[in-house]
Write an enzyme that holds these catalytic residues in place. Structure first.
Site, mmCIF file in Angstrom:
data_model
loop_
_atom_site.group_PDB
_atom_site.id
_atom_site.type_symbol
_atom_site.label_atom_id
_atom_site.label_comp_id
_atom_site.label_asym_id
_atom_site.label_seq_id
_atom_site.Cartn_x
_atom_site.Cartn_y
_atom_site.Cartn_z
ATOM 1 N NE ARG A 103 -3.212 0.508 -0.683
ATOM 2 C CZ ARG A 103 -3.593 0.541 -1.948
ATOM 3 N NH1 ARG A 103 -3.334 1.614 -2.692
ATOM 4 N NH2 ARG A 103 -4.199 -0.490 -2.494
ATOM 5 C CE LYS A 138 -1.624 28.147 -3.452
ATOM 6 N NZ LYS A 138 -2.415 28.800 -4.520
ATOM 7 C CE LYS A 170 1.715 33.743 -1.242
ATOM 8 N NZ LYS A 170 2.011 33.634 -2.695
ATOM 9 C CD GLU A 203 1.400 37.498 -3.968
ATOM 10 O OE1 GLU A 203 1.407 36.265 -4.134
ATOM 11 O OE2 GLU A 203 0.657 38.079 -3.160
ATOM 12 C CG ASP A 225 -0.875 36.731 -7.016
ATOM 13 O OD1 ASP A 225 -0.728 35.541 -7.369
ATOM 14 O OD2 ASP A 225 -1.755 37.096 -6.224
#
Length: 286
Positions: A103, A138, A170, A203, A225
């Protein structure tokens, strides 16, 4: 194995041992109860879909951790394109050991192959441009090592691994710090004070913020962005090669080619690791 700083023997061993402990606990009682201790068998890793294979090297390590006596006969390597019916490898040895490892091998390879497949597809859409495909943070908790490794296998480029090996200022950092210049100035002071050498990405959400970054300097890349392609072209023109550029935010299979055509250096896509469907693989006795 891919040349990445996070793919160390220690990190891989820790991941595998933790994952096995989660699954096995005090014993694989299904196998211990039903299979004689001395029984030996073999199984093959059967591909039941189409895509890019990933996780073969990891499978070797998992089998070795479960039982060093297991023997793996490898037929396919990481990064190759596969189709239904292909056999990636054959594993032979103690039946209980094969079942205990099954598994974890499948969980890792199915998801890694899905990520490698998505990465290879999106990278192909960048042909004819200079843009390189980046992943993001993410990722699935405690599975980042495998997910970022899969991006490399698929032909993408890793962004920073975590919060510790690179700085990205950011929107919330900028807003909490009081603006672009205060955020950059504070970051530079922090690095000087702590003796760290980390790259700085900032960003930006508007052309005005891009200009503020240019006026301030002291950074390594400008992230653009959620900008439409027309705005991206303006930003790239404004930056004029003074810093590498990165497009981010909501970029899809349908839009990535147009984004790349704007002249950005990098395109980051969170969906590479958070929105893929696992490639169908099976470990079957034969």
């Amino acid at each position: 194995m891919q040349n990445a700083p996070y793919l160390t023997p220690e990190a891989l061993s820790t991941f595998i041992r933790t994952a096995l402990a989660e699954d096995i606990g005090d014993g694989d009682h299904s196998s211990l109860a039903s299979i004689p201790a001395g029984a030996r068998n073999r199984a093959h890793l059967l591909v039941k879909g189409e895509g890019v294979l990933a996780g073969v090297e990891l499978a070797h390590l998992i089998f070795r951790e479960v039982d060093p006596a297991l023997r793996v006969e490898q037929h396919l390597t990481d990064g190759v394109r596969v189709q239904h019916g292909d056999v990636a490898f054959i594993v032979e040895g103690k039946s209980q050991s094969i079942l205990t490892a099954e598994r974890l091998v499948l969980n890792c390879m199915q998801r890694m192959s899905a990520i490698a497949t998505a990465t290879a597809h999106l990278t192909s859409l960048l042909a004819g441009t200079k843009a390189k495909l980046l992943d993001t943070r993410k990722t699935t908790p405690n599975f980042r090592l495998c997910e970022k490794w899969a991006v490399l296998i698929g032909g993408g480029v890793n962004h920073r691994y975590g919060l510790f090996d690179g700085i990205i200022l950011k929107d919330n950092h900028v807003d909490f710090a009081g603006g672009i210049r205060p955020a950059i100035d504070a970051t530079q002071a922090y690095l000087a004070r702590t003796g760290r050498q980390l790259s700085i990405v900032v960003e930006t959400r508007t052309l005005a913020e891009v200009q503020q970054v240019l006026d301030t300097g002291g950074i390594d890349r400008i992230m653009l962005d959620n900008m439409a392609p027309a705005r991206l072209r303006e930003a790239v023109s404004l930056i004029a090669g003074r810093f590498p550029t990165e497009a981010s935010g909501g970029i899809t299979e349908q839009t990535i080619a147009e984004v790349a055509s704007t002249g950005v250096d990098f395109i980051s896509v969170g969906a590479l690791t958070h929105s893929v469907k696992s490639l169908d693989l099976s470990l079957k006795a034969f």
